[in-house]
Design a protein around this motif. Structure first.
Motif, mmCIF file in Angstrom:
data_model
loop_
_atom_site.group_PDB
_atom_site.id
_atom_site.type_symbol
_atom_site.label_atom_id
_atom_site.label_comp_id
_atom_site.label_asym_id
_atom_site.label_seq_id
_atom_site.Cartn_x
_atom_site.Cartn_y
_atom_site.Cartn_z
ATOM 1 N N UNK A 64 13.481 7.688 -17.153
ATOM 2 C CA UNK A 64 13.261 9.074 -16.733
ATOM 3 C C UNK A 64 11.816 9.531 -16.959
ATOM 4 N N UNK A 65 10.862 8.801 -16.407
ATOM 5 C CA UNK A 65 9.449 9.181 -16.495
ATOM 6 C C UNK A 65 9.111 10.207 -15.425
ATOM 7 N N UNK A 66 8.231 11.149 -15.783
ATOM 8 C CA UNK A 66 7.768 12.137 -14.812
ATOM 9 C C UNK A 66 6.800 11.490 -13.835
ATOM 10 N N UNK A 67 6.596 12.159 -12.686
ATOM 11 C CA UNK A 67 5.561 11.710 -11.752
ATOM 12 C C UNK A 67 4.205 11.829 -12.435
ATOM 13 N N UNK A 68 3.256 10.904 -12.135
ATOM 14 C CA UNK A 68 1.961 10.929 -12.816
ATOM 15 C C UNK A 68 1.230 12.262 -12.704
ATOM 16 N N UNK A 69 1.078 12.792 -11.473
ATOM 17 C CA UNK A 69 0.405 14.073 -11.258
ATOM 18 C C UNK A 69 1.065 14.769 -10.078
ATOM 19 N N UNK A 70 0.890 16.061 -9.998
ATOM 20 C CA UNK A 70 1.385 16.821 -8.849
ATOM 21 C C UNK A 70 0.362 16.711 -7.721
ATOM 22 N N UNK A 95 0.829 -1.209 0.000
ATOM 23 C CA UNK A 95 0.000 0.000 0.000
ATOM 24 C C UNK A 95 0.860 1.254 0.000
ATOM 25 N N UNK A 96 1.942 1.231 0.782
ATOM 26 C CA UNK A 96 2.872 2.364 0.758
ATOM 27 C C UNK A 96 3.497 2.509 -0.622
ATOM 28 N N UNK A 97 3.820 1.376 -1.247
ATOM 29 C CA UNK A 97 4.357 1.418 -2.600
ATOM 30 C C UNK A 97 3.369 2.006 -3.588
ATOM 31 N N UNK A 98 2.075 1.704 -3.409
ATOM 32 C CA UNK A 98 1.061 2.268 -4.288
ATOM 33 C C UNK A 98 0.945 3.775 -4.156
ATOM 34 N N UNK A 99 1.024 4.284 -2.927
ATOM 35 C CA UNK A 99 0.973 5.735 -2.710
ATOM 36 C C UNK A 99 2.176 6.410 -3.364
ATOM 37 N N UNK A 100 3.360 5.857 -3.171
ATOM 38 C CA UNK A 100 4.564 6.446 -3.769
ATOM 39 C C UNK A 100 4.507 6.404 -5.289
ATOM 40 N N UNK A 101 3.940 5.328 -5.848
ATOM 41 C CA UNK A 101 3.873 5.197 -7.307
ATOM 42 C C UNK A 101 2.981 6.254 -7.934
ATOM 43 N N UNK A 102 2.049 6.826 -7.152
ATOM 44 C CA UNK A 102 1.182 7.888 -7.667
ATOM 45 C C UNK A 102 1.697 9.277 -7.341
ATOM 46 N N UNK A 103 2.813 9.362 -6.603
ATOM 47 C CA UNK A 103 3.350 10.673 -6.209
ATOM 48 C C UNK A 103 4.696 10.980 -6.853
ATOM 49 N N UNK A 104 5.471 9.943 -7.156
ATOM 50 C CA UNK A 104 6.833 10.154 -7.638
ATOM 51 C C UNK A 104 7.053 9.431 -8.970
ATOM 52 N N UNK A 105 8.201 9.663 -9.553
ATOM 53 C CA UNK A 105 8.548 9.038 -10.827
ATOM 54 C C UNK A 105 8.594 7.518 -10.671
ATOM 55 N N UNK A 106 7.777 6.818 -11.466
ATOM 56 C CA UNK A 106 7.735 5.369 -11.366
ATOM 57 C C UNK A 106 9.019 4.728 -11.871
ATOM 58 N N UNK A 107 9.663 5.354 -12.836
ATOM 59 C CA UNK A 107 10.922 4.803 -13.325
ATOM 60 C C UNK A 107 11.997 4.883 -12.246
ATOM 61 N N UNK A 108 11.985 5.954 -11.438
ATOM 62 C CA UNK A 108 12.961 6.063 -10.356
ATOM 63 C C UNK A 108 12.674 5.026 -9.267
#
Length: 407
Positions: A198-204, A71-84
């Protein structure tokens, strides 16, 4: 839309997108090591004097983080660059497996140290799985998602056929340390490949992580098709793993030729997975979720074949059909999720689904083990097969299942 996805607009195939090819290559490299790891890990535990109890502790320690931290991984995946996130997760997994390989090779491995490395690998998997679920949607246009998901599955399923065989040869000739070293190297190489995405974060996002989690839970509950599929998966996955992984080897040992027969069944299942991927490269079903639900029911076939005492060729055929159905279900489900969930929610929705499907696995193992002491293994296998079939039929009665279709 991120830059890679924008550049991919109107392309005839996902393979024309350089970023997708890089992601695909990283998956192939890491899959070669992951296919060898289970066999090497088992022999590493046995080599330091452990038995079934020690192996159970190691496997449990590896699986617990995927429930606790997803669940923590899911939150981070929607806040930060998924490639990173994928880069860091593969790097952590590579370092953990590298440490394990060194301990095994120098004969300093203990059950505790092996379990500790497994825990670190499990943490890495908990954070990379939700991020990986949303990456494909950022790399290719919507009309290519089905084919892209099949291509992502292709290397994983291909190495599942050959990986265990290669691992057996490597362990026999040089010991488990060499196979674990390759697993570590494959993660490290994959991390370098993923660093170049180098993918951007999904949304701010302005709120905090807890607010994201609450909003994600609200979004999960509001999608009837999503939580009903997850609830059904909780039962189906537990019944399948308890029947196939726990009772399958025991029944083949009692009524077939033991390890040889079970190896052939597993090989047939892996071949079915590969065939399912090839099928998905050509078939584009319209009713994505209905297909995912229905084809997943094929998992009851090998359990029923073993329970009814059918000949080994029939059991292998049933396992192959189950593999085909499972891979079609996974590809159709991933595509449905990517097309019907906004990019900014993909990580959390994938995490809730993943945690939900794993929650009942330990309980399923326990109940099945207790039932096998009271009744014959074949009887319990038949019950597991029936549970999968009935749960699938109930899920197909949900109206929203037929509204989540290919766009």
């Amino acid at each position: 839309m991120t830059a890679p996805a924008a550049a991919a607009t109107a392309v005839p195939t996902p393979l024309r997108v350089p970023a997708f090819r890089r992601f695909l290559l990283a998956n192939l490299v890491s899959a070669t090591g992951s296919a060898m790891a289970p066999l090497a890990l088992a022999y590493a535990v046995l080599g330091q004097g452990g038995g079934a109890g020690s192996l159970g502790v190691v496997l449990a320690t590896n699986s617990v983080p995927t429930i606790v931290f997803t669940l923590a991984g899911g939150v981070l995946a929607d806040r930060f660059s998924r490639s990173r996130i994928l880069f860091l997760g593969n790097l952590l997994a590579g370092l953990a497996q590298g440490a394990l390989a060194m301990l095994v090779a120098t004969h300093h491995a203990t059950t505790a140290s092996i379990a500790g490395c497994g825990f670190a690998s499990g943490v890495a998997a908990a954070f990379t799985a939700p991020a990986a679920a949303g990456v494909v949607g950022q790399l290719v246009p919507a009309d290519q998602l089905l084919r892209a998901n099949a291509l992502v599955r292709l290397p994983n399923n291909a190495v599942k056929v050959l990986g265990p065989v290669a691992a057996g040869l490597i362990v026999a000739m040089g010991g488990p340390g060499w196979a674990l070293s390759w697993d570590a190297l494959s993660f490290l190489v994959a991390s370098l490949l993923l660093l170049g995405l180098r993918l951007d974060a999904p949304v701010a996002r302005a709120g905090g992580a807890l607010a994201d989690l609450r909003a994600g839970w609200a979004g999960f509950r509001s999608r009837v098709w999503l939580w009903t599929y997850t609830a059904a998966g909780t039962v189906v996955v537990a019944a399948w793993l308890a029947g196939y992984q726990l009772l399958g080897p025991l029944v083949t040992a009692e009524h077939y030729s033991g390890a040889r027969s079970w190896g052939l069944v597993q090989g047939a299942f892996a071949s079915g997975l590969l065939a399912g991927t090839v099928l998905c490269l050509r078939w584009k079903p319209y009713r994505l979720l209905a297909v995912a639900v229905a084809t997943g029911a094929g998992l009851c076939l090998p359990l029923a074949a073993l329970a009814l005492g059918l000949g080994l060729p029939w059991v292998m055929a049933a396992a192959a059909l189950a593999g085909i159905g499972l891979d079609v279900a996974v590809v159709a489900w991933n595509t449905a999720l990517q097309q019907h969930v906004p990019q900014g929610e993909m990580g959390r929705m994938s995490a809730f689904n993943g945690v939900g499907e794993r929650l009942a696995i330990p309980l399923g193992y326990l109940i099945t083990a207790l039932a096998a002491h009271a009744w014959a293994g074949r009887t319990v296998l038949l019950v597991c097969a029936g549970v999968i079939a009935v749960t699938t039929l109930l899920n197909l009665c949900v109206r929203d299942v037929y509204r989540v279709n290919r766009r």
